[in-house]
Write an enzyme that holds these catalytic residues in place. Structure first.
Site, short mmCIF file in Angstrom:
data_model
loop_
_atom_site.label_atom_id
_atom_site.label_comp_id
_atom_site.label_asym_id
_atom_site.label_seq_id
_atom_site.Cartn_x
_atom_site.Cartn_y
_atom_site.Cartn_z
N ASP A 45 0.86 -1.18 0.00
CA ASP A 45 0.00 0.00 0.00
C ASP A 45 0.90 1.22 0.00
O ASP A 45 1.81 1.32 0.82
CB ASP A 45 -0.87 -0.02 1.28
CG ASP A 45 -2.28 0.45 1.03
OD1 ASP A 45 -2.44 1.58 0.55
OD2 ASP A 45 -3.23 -0.32 1.34
N ASP A 93 -3.06 4.65 -2.20
CA ASP A 93 -4.07 5.27 -1.36
C ASP A 93 -4.43 6.67 -1.88
O ASP A 93 -3.55 7.46 -2.22
CB ASP A 93 -3.47 5.40 0.06
CG ASP A 93 -4.51 5.69 1.12
OD1 ASP A 93 -5.40 4.85 1.31
OD2 ASP A 93 -4.42 6.76 1.75
N GLU A 130 -6.45 4.25 -5.79
CA GLU A 130 -7.75 4.44 -5.14
C GLU A 130 -8.31 5.79 -5.58
O GLU A 130 -7.69 6.82 -5.36
CB GLU A 130 -7.58 4.41 -3.62
CG GLU A 130 -8.91 4.36 -2.90
CD GLU A 130 -8.83 4.78 -1.44
OE1 GLU A 130 -9.65 4.31 -0.64
OE2 GLU A 130 -7.95 5.60 -1.08
N HIS A 140 -11.02 -3.17 3.29
CA HIS A 140 -10.92 -2.81 4.71
C HIS A 140 -11.72 -1.55 5.07
O HIS A 140 -11.80 -1.19 6.23
CB HIS A 140 -9.45 -2.61 5.09
CG HIS A 140 -8.86 -1.43 4.38
ND1 HIS A 140 -8.71 -1.39 3.01
CD2 HIS A 140 -8.43 -0.24 4.84
CE1 HIS A 140 -8.21 -0.23 2.67
NE2 HIS A 140 -8.03 0.49 3.75
N ASP A 141 -12.28 -0.87 4.07
CA ASP A 141 -13.09 0.32 4.33
C ASP A 141 -14.58 0.04 4.14
O ASP A 141 -15.39 0.97 4.18
CB ASP A 141 -12.70 1.46 3.37
CG ASP A 141 -11.28 1.95 3.60
OD1 ASP A 141 -10.80 1.87 4.75
OD2 ASP A 141 -10.66 2.42 2.63
C1 GLC Z 1 -7.94 5.30 2.21
C2 GLC Z 1 -7.78 4.06 3.04
C3 GLC Z 1 -8.43 4.28 4.37
C4 GLC Z 1 -7.74 5.43 5.06
C5 GLC Z 1 -7.69 6.67 4.18
C6 GLC Z 1 -6.68 7.66 4.67
O1 GLC Z 1 -9.25 5.58 1.93
O2 GLC Z 1 -8.28 2.96 2.35
O3 GLC Z 1 -8.43 3.13 5.17
O4 GLC Z 1 -8.39 5.73 6.25
O5 GLC Z 1 -7.32 6.37 2.85
O6 GLC Z 1 -5.38 7.21 4.41
#
Ligand code: GLC
Ligand code: CA
Length: 585
Positions: free
Chosen positions: A102, A208, A266, A343-344
């Site tokens: 990540d 991310d 993402e 995980h979100d």
């Molecule tokens: C992304 C991650 C999440 C995190 C956020 C801030 O959305 O997937 O888990 O809280 O970024 O880094």
């Protein structure tokens, strides 16, 4: 076929996502760790996936479960050592799989040496590595530069008393945003966070919040939607700033182009196909694919609390799917991902299927059929292959849920609901459906205490009560389990890869709110996928566009009725004389 559309390893990948805290504890402290992951590599390989994505394990004070990184090259000590990470990379490669990490470089932890130096004084040589701004004065009072609400509540600006300025944080106060405008920062990021790991043989990154690097530097106020608070949602300003594509092209040039690696960005707040294509078109040389949010947000309502909506519509689910599938057709020379969980997100069975005992297994398999017959690269989240479900509703949200986002949510809910019991109940129900915590409970390996996740009595997060029924060991023994179904589907996906990985996607009956029907096509061959998203029987017809005699390839029920799909039934038919189902390209 243009050179760029030739198959690449990452197009034929299925990614398995691992959350280190909750996968497997090797040393009995109740927290998952890197050696724990290494000990389960055979399980992952036997599932039939070929890439693993490890969520952040770097040195971090863990305000946001490691998405607040204090050192990109060091390991969070409770997760293990650098040698453990090297062993994990080697162990993954030894089993013929790839491993991606990540990459979290929109922000660092406030404990990162760069930020420590930056906040030391206004004259610090690293002052300009983060986004510092002076206060505004309104009615003689000091206020932040604008009214944006951070993703985890409160203002996006945090006042720094010693140096008398605000710094920007789109997420938690402990996650200051880097200043990507500064070329020295970008170089440092490429060297320490990206190329360092690629040189060690890591096969790429899930990146991310990749579309947040470029800021709208005039920081305009967001529209006021909730007058009861100064902090207003500003999603549209967080993402896709003016220099974003320039930055991504540079990162590609300086990092990814030099290795045979995959980049998966993402990409929130970007629902339109025409805005997505520039990220992933091969010609643009930015990213290989992105993770969109439209499906994951489908059951979230509007308003400050985004309450869960039971009445999400299947026709939208289909339209969103179609929009992403179009990215993968050869003409676009691009690629897409498919996922239902990470995980979100809460567990997909509980949201889009049914976790009622009589439908759980059936609907988990139905969702698996959706996930693994679409073109693009599927991402399977740990436990999804077992049909893991949300935490029980009897659990106290304020006690058992640990995520800072949920803590913020409950605070907001209590503020907004006040004495309104009904509102409070709705809000709690919403957390029970959609909180990020649901995916973060420990992996359910077997039916021993704490699900075989740890030998400790105490786990960092409570194990879902469902583990006695839903666990890997039991499903290994059961040919009709969700796990067995995943394994079979993943084999079929590769045997018939011209249809499932590369085939075109043709949706039938786009407005049907109960069933999803689509054809995957490659030249003369086609597959028909039938999915019942309801707990009732539903009629179906074979679309006239299906060519040849349909032959049942797989179904999630032992017997198939002629014109009716049983509750949550899934079937795949192919034409019986299908030819191109080899490993050939
Ligand atoms: C992304 C991650 C999440 C995190 C956020 C801030 O959305 O997937 O888990 O809280 O970024 O880094
Ligand atoms: Ca441990």
């Amino acid at each position: 076929m243009a050179n760029e559309t030739l198959p690449k390893w990452w197009k034929e990948a299925t990614v398995y996502q691992i959350y280190p805290a909750s996968f497997k504890d090797s040393n009995g402290d109740g927290l998952g760790d890197i050696p724990g992951i290494s000990s389960k590599l055979d399980y992952i390989r036997d599932l039939g996936v070929n890439v693993i994505w490890i969520c952040p394990f770097y040195k971090s004070p863990q305000y946001d479960m490691g998405y607040d990184i204090a050192d990109y090259q060091d390991v969070h000590a409770p997760y293990g050592s650098k040698a453990d990470v090297d062993a994990l990379i080697a162990g993954t490669h030894a089993r013929g799989m790839k491993i991606i990490f990540d990459l979290v470089v929109n922000h660092t932890s406030h404990e990162h040496a760069w930020f420590q130096e930056s906040r030391r004084s206004r004259d610090s040589p690293k002052r300009d590595w983060y986004m510092w701004r002076p206060a505004k004065v309104v009615d003689g009072k000091r206020v932040p530069p604008n009214n944006w609400r951070s993703n985890f509540g409160g203002s996006v600006w945090e006042w720094d008393e010693p140096t008398q300025e605000y710094y920007l944080h789109y997420f938690a106060v402990q996650q200051p945003d880097l200043n990507w405008e500064n070329p020295v920062v970008r170089k440092a990021v490429y060297a320490t966070a990206v190329n360092y790991w690629l040189d060690k043989g890591v096969d790429g990154f899930r990146i991310d919040t990749v579309n947040m690097y470029s800021k709208f530097l005039d920081f305009p106020d967001a529209a006021v939607v909730d007058p009861s608070t100064p902090w207003q949602p500003a999603d549209k300003y967080y993402s896709n700033g003016p220099r974003l594509h320039e930055f991504l092209k540079e990162m590609h040039r300086e990092c990814f182009s030099k290795y045979d690696v995959v980049s998966i960005g993402e990409c929130p707040n970007t629902p339109n196909f025409k805005d997505v294509l520039p990220f992933v078109s091969t010609q643009e040389k930015e990213l290989d694919m992105v993770i969109q949010f439209d499906l994951a947000s489908l059951d979230h309502g509007g308003g400050e609390l985004r309450l869960w909506r039971r009445d999400w519509k299947l026709h939208l689910f289909k339209a969103i799917t179609e929009d992403a599938q179009i990215l993968a057709i050869p003409e676009h020379d691009a690629w897409c991902t498919t996922y239902l969980e990470n995980h979100d997100q809460a567990r997909s069975v509980s949201r889009f299927g049914s976790d009622a005992p009589q439908f759980r297994v059936q609907s988990a398999k139905m969702l698996a059929t959706y996930l693994l017959t679409l073109s693009g690269t599927p991402i399977v989240y740990q436990g999804e292959e077992l049909g893991m479900v949300n935490m029980p509703r009897s659990w106290d949200v304020e006690k058992e849920y640990k995520d800072l986002n949920t803590v913020d949510y409950m605070r907001e809910l209590r503020r907004i609901a006040g004495d309104d019991k009904d509102m409070l109940e709705k809000g709690i129900y919403s957390a029970q459906m959609t909180a990020r915590d649901h995916s973060r409970t420990p992996m359910q390996w077997d039916s021993s205490p704490n699900a075989g996740f740890t030998t400790a009595k105490q786990t960092w997060m409570r194990v879902n009560d469902s583990f006695t029924e839903i666990n890997a060991a039991a499903q290994e023994q059961d040919g009709s389990s969700v796990l067995a179904f995943y394994r079979t589907l993943l084999k079929l996906r590769h045997t018939y890869k011209q249809l499932f990985i590369y085939g075109s996607f043709e949706l039938s009956e786009p407005d049907n709110e109960d069933t999803m029907t689509f054809i995957k096509r490659h030249e003369e061959d086609n597959a028909l996928v039938l999915l019942n998203f309801t707990k009732d029987d539903q009629p179906f017809v074979v679309p006239s566009r299906f060519k040849g005699r349909p032959e049942l390839l797989i179904s999630n029920l032992p017997t198939a009725q002629k014109h009716v799909l049983r509750p949550y039934e899934a079937r795949i038919y192919i034409n019986h004389d299908a030819k191109t189902m080899t490993n050939g390209v």
